[in-house]
Write a protein that holds these residues in place. Sequence first.
Motif, mmCIF file in Angstrom:
data_model
loop_
_atom_site.group_PDB
_atom_site.id
_atom_site.type_symbol
_atom_site.label_atom_id
_atom_site.label_comp_id
_atom_site.label_asym_id
_atom_site.label_seq_id
_atom_site.Cartn_x
_atom_site.Cartn_y
_atom_site.Cartn_z
ATOM 1 N N ARG A 1 0.850 -1.191 0.000
ATOM 2 C CA ARG A 1 0.000 0.000 0.000
ATOM 3 C C ARG A 1 0.885 1.240 0.000
ATOM 4 N N GLY A 2 0.566 2.180 -0.885
ATOM 5 C CA GLY A 2 1.306 3.433 -0.942
ATOM 6 C C GLY A 2 2.345 3.507 -2.046
ATOM 7 N N MET A 3 2.612 2.397 -2.734
ATOM 8 C CA MET A 3 3.582 2.448 -3.838
ATOM 9 C C MET A 3 2.986 3.216 -5.018
ATOM 10 N N ALA A 4 3.797 4.064 -5.624
ATOM 11 C CA ALA A 4 3.351 4.855 -6.768
ATOM 12 C C ALA A 4 3.387 4.010 -8.034
ATOM 13 N N ILE A 5 2.385 4.206 -8.896
ATOM 14 C CA ILE A 5 2.325 3.544 -10.192
ATOM 15 C C ILE A 5 2.571 4.607 -11.261
ATOM 16 N N ILE A 6 3.499 4.318 -12.170
ATOM 17 C CA ILE A 6 3.898 5.272 -13.203
ATOM 18 C C ILE A 6 3.556 4.713 -14.576
ATOM 19 N N VAL B 1 -1.840 5.162 -7.035
ATOM 20 C CA VAL B 1 -1.156 4.747 -5.810
ATOM 21 C C VAL B 1 -1.784 3.427 -5.378
ATOM 22 N N VAL B 2 -0.956 2.439 -5.067
ATOM 23 C CA VAL B 2 -1.457 1.124 -4.656
ATOM 24 C C VAL B 2 -2.278 1.269 -3.373
ATOM 25 N N ALA B 3 -3.496 0.709 -3.388
ATOM 26 C CA ALA B 3 -4.419 0.856 -2.267
ATOM 27 C C ALA B 3 -4.306 -0.260 -1.232
ATOM 28 N N GLU B 4 -3.906 -1.459 -1.651
ATOM 29 C CA GLU B 4 -3.868 -2.606 -0.741
ATOM 30 C C GLU B 4 -2.583 -3.397 -0.938
ATOM 31 N N ASP B 5 -2.049 -3.952 0.140
ATOM 32 C CA ASP B 5 -0.894 -4.845 0.039
ATOM 33 C C ASP B 5 -1.252 -6.049 -0.818
ATOM 34 N N MET B 6 -0.263 -6.567 -1.552
ATOM 35 C CA MET B 6 -0.477 -7.753 -2.390
ATOM 36 C C MET B 6 0.622 -8.760 -2.134
ATOM 37 N N ASP B 7 0.308 -10.026 -2.351
ATOM 38 C CA ASP B 7 1.300 -11.078 -2.221
ATOM 39 C C ASP B 7 2.222 -11.071 -3.427
#
Length: 129
Positions: free
Chosen positions: A44-49, A75-81
């Motif tokens: 969560r919180g990683m920017a997408i470009i 911006v990533v909303a949820e943690d992912m595996d």
Amino acid sequence: MATITNLNDDAYEVTPDNLVLAGELPQVRRILAVKNPTSLALARGMAIIADSSSNLYVAGTKSDGTTIAGDIVAVVAEDMDLDTTSATIPVDCYVFGAFNADYVSSIESLDITTAAYVLGAQGNGIYLK
């Protein structure tokens, strides 16, 4: 059938992470197809470009190891595996809203707080403060 005996028990607990600046703007979320970094799980919180070809990447990474030139579009909303098999992955992202710039992250220490990234993000409805 289960019987509820104590309605005062905690159902769940929420810990704020300060990513979203509540009350500033509404948040809009969408599922986006992002190129899979395969080396780490998305958080969560990683920017997408978006690059010049409109391909979506996690900020700071590309399969050939180069830094992505482009604008922050989400911006990533949820943690992912971690997923090491797919070329692209569906990612739950914020595509509009106001965010605390100190909590928006990237891979490989890419400084996304520079004017070029912040202004590019604003053009896409992502406001970093």
